[in-house]
Design a protein around this motif. Structure first.
Motif, PDB file in Angstrom:
ATOM      1  N   TYR A 176     -14.463  -5.465  10.123  1.00  0.00           N
ATOM      2  CA  TYR A 176     -13.726  -5.740   8.881  1.00  0.00           C
ATOM      3  C   TYR A 176     -14.511  -6.702   7.982  1.00  0.00           C
ATOM      4  CZ  TYR A 176     -10.092  -7.278   5.662  1.00  0.00           C
ATOM      5  OH  TYR A 176      -9.386  -7.592   4.524  1.00  0.00           O
ATOM      6  N   GLY A 182      -8.629   2.639   9.447  1.00  0.00           N
ATOM      7  CA  GLY A 182      -7.721   2.215   8.392  1.00  0.00           C
ATOM      8  C   GLY A 182      -6.294   2.606   8.710  1.00  0.00           C
ATOM      9  N   GLU A 183      -5.340   1.881   8.151  1.00  0.00           N
ATOM     10  CA  GLU A 183      -3.929   2.145   8.455  1.00  0.00           C
ATOM     11  C   GLU A 183      -3.501   3.545   8.035  1.00  0.00           C
ATOM     12  OE1 GLU A 183       0.511   0.193   7.726  1.00  0.00           O
ATOM     13  OE2 GLU A 183      -1.255  -0.691   6.761  1.00  0.00           O
ATOM     14  N   GLU A 184      -3.990   3.997   6.877  1.00  0.00           N
ATOM     15  CA  GLU A 184      -3.648   5.354   6.438  1.00  0.00           C
ATOM     16  C   GLU A 184      -4.125   6.398   7.442  1.00  0.00           C
ATOM     17  OE1 GLU A 184      -5.339   3.116   4.751  1.00  0.00           O
ATOM     18  OE2 GLU A 184      -4.592   2.880   2.695  1.00  0.00           O
ATOM     19  N   ASP A 221      -6.501  -9.174   2.903  1.00  0.00           N
ATOM     20  CA  ASP A 221      -7.149  -8.471   1.797  1.00  0.00           C
ATOM     21  C   ASP A 221      -7.459  -9.362   0.602  1.00  0.00           C
ATOM     22  OD1 ASP A 221      -7.154  -6.179   3.289  1.00  0.00           O
ATOM     23  OD2 ASP A 221      -5.369  -5.322   2.358  1.00  0.00           O
ATOM     24  N   ASN A 265     -12.854   1.471   7.659  1.00  0.00           N
ATOM     25  CA  ASN A 265     -11.861   2.196   6.855  1.00  0.00           C
ATOM     26  C   ASN A 265     -11.806   3.678   7.214  1.00  0.00           C
ATOM     27  OD1 ASN A 265     -10.821   0.098   5.014  1.00  0.00           O
ATOM     28  ND2 ASN A 265     -12.939  -0.035   4.353  1.00  0.00           N
ATOM     29  N   LYS A 266     -12.952   4.257   7.532  1.00  0.00           N
ATOM     30  CA  LYS A 266     -13.007   5.685   7.836  1.00  0.00           C
ATOM     31  C   LYS A 266     -12.267   6.023   9.123  1.00  0.00           C
ATOM     32  CE  LYS A 266     -16.240   9.440   8.896  1.00  0.00           C
ATOM     33  NZ  LYS A 266     -17.684   9.811   9.055  1.00  0.00           N
ATOM     34  N   THR A 311      -3.967  -5.239   7.501  1.00  0.00           N
ATOM     35  CA  THR A 311      -4.837  -6.217   6.838  1.00  0.00           C
ATOM     36  C   THR A 311      -4.201  -6.891   5.620  1.00  0.00           C
ATOM     37  OG1 THR A 311      -5.853  -4.520   5.415  1.00  0.00           O
ATOM     38  CG2 THR A 311      -6.855  -4.896   7.584  1.00  0.00           C
ATOM     39  N   LYS A 321       0.824  -1.195   0.000  1.00  0.00           N
ATOM     40  CA  LYS A 321       0.000   0.000   0.000  1.00  0.00           C
ATOM     41  C   LYS A 321       0.863   1.252   0.000  1.00  0.00           C
ATOM     42  CE  LYS A 321      -3.572  -2.334   2.666  1.00  0.00           C
ATOM     43  NZ  LYS A 321      -4.285  -2.397   3.954  1.00  0.00           N
TER      44      LYS A 321
END
Length: 330
Positions: A247, A308-310, A153, A304-305, A149, A2
């Motif tokens: 998830y 998430g990792e980002e 994934d 994700n919101k 993840t 990613k």
């Protein structure tokens, strides 16, 4: 691989685990603390009185931040040496915020003194942050629960079977009886994990089934096909169970004070002792297909919101920047 915002600061974690290294993205037991180490490209060192000078070797320190994960069992470690390695040192919550109060009194004093000597505190949840800041008088921040993840994934999402996953065993720590009583109203097979605090006699209780103890990757593969989840844990802790369910889009009825639950499942979050309200929610999930699908879809989006990792790296980069601006003294 990613494309992520990179960590801006050099970080070391210290915990009761006995290894000295980084954690790779392919680690099969990528539970939350390992995910923190990995996402922040942090080094990990074991907390132990006899490690001492051996920590700072192979060019691994010094660090902008040192984070001591509060050990569940008393360990006499060298806080002074950690402070020599790290410009700022904080404590990270492990388990319920009250857990240290179960230690012998002399060890409670030692633990509180160590935490008070830190520059900052990290907590799991909003409720815990208020507790620690009131207890210690130290600036307190949320270190969000995280999943890396990569190993998941490419796994297919399975069709859901008519069965319910309960988040803990029949001990006060997990509130297993509360969850079981609510899950039973669904009228479907009930499954529980096999956790370290489980009483062996529980295995002979014919109304439930047990998943074997397994690493994180095995656990995540095993729960894909569950249709429902219930986890009325009375404690506010890391909340990985709620995040795991989100998830896979498994609607979960759980503790409204745990961030992973109320952020991922806002419509199915209750007081952990509100068994009547929880029973109404599981029946609504069972009987109202539109409600079920809405909760499932919303959980995946919210995962994700918020987690998430980002998002995690973005939050922590700015959190460390904020801590750097604090005028604290060691």
């Amino acid at each position: 691989m990613k494309t992520l915002e990179k960590p801006k600061h050099k970080v070391a974690f210290f915990s009761e685990m006995g290894f000295t290294s980084k954690v790779t993205r392919e680690h099969a037991n990528m539970r939350t603390e390992f995910a923190w180490f990995c996402a922040l490209d942090a080094d990990h060192y074991p907390l132990s009185e006899d490690v001492g000078e051996g920590w700072n070797k192979d060019g691994m320190g010094e660090y902008d931040f040192g984070i001591v994960i509060i050990p569940k069992n008393y360990i006499p470690f060298k806080m002074d040496y950690i402070k020599k390695m790290c410009k700022k040192v904080g404590f990270m919550q492990e388990g319920p915020s009250w857990y240290f109060q179960d230690l012998p009194f002399a060890e409670q004093i030692h633990m509180v003194n160590n935490m008070t000597s830190a520059d900052f505190i990290f907590a799991h949840n909003d409720r815990d942050a208020k507790y620690y800041e009131g207890l210690l008088g130290k600036p307190t921040f949320i270190n969000p629960t995280l999943m890396i993840t990569d190993l998941l994934d490419d796994l297919p999402h399975k069709d859901k079977d008519d069965k319910v996953l309960v988040g803990g065993n029949f001990v006060r720590w997990y509130g297993g009886w509360n969850s079981f009583i609510v899950a039973r109203d669904l009228g479907v097979p009930i499954w529980l994990p096999s956790m370290g605090k489980m009483n062996e006699q529980e295995k002979y209780f014919e109304e439930v089934n047990h998943l074997p103890y397994m690493d994180w990757f095995g656990w995540m593969k095993s729960i894909r096909d569950f249709k429902y989840a219930v986890h009325l844990n009375p404690n506010t802790i890391g909340g990985t169970f709620y995040l795991n369910c989100a998830y896979w889009g498994i609607p979960c009825v759980g503790n409204k004070h745990t961030n992973t639950q109320w952020k991922c499942f806002p419509e199915t979050s209750v007081e952990p002792d509100d068994l009547l309200g929880a029973k109404k929610l599981v029946k609504k999930l069972r009987d109202n297909k539109h409600f079920y699908n809405s909760v499932s879809k919303q959980a995946k989006y919210n995962f994700n919101k918020h987690f998430g990792e980002e998002v995690y790296i973005y939050i922590m980069n700015r959190r460390f920047d904020e801590i750097n601006k604090l005028h604290t003294t060691k």
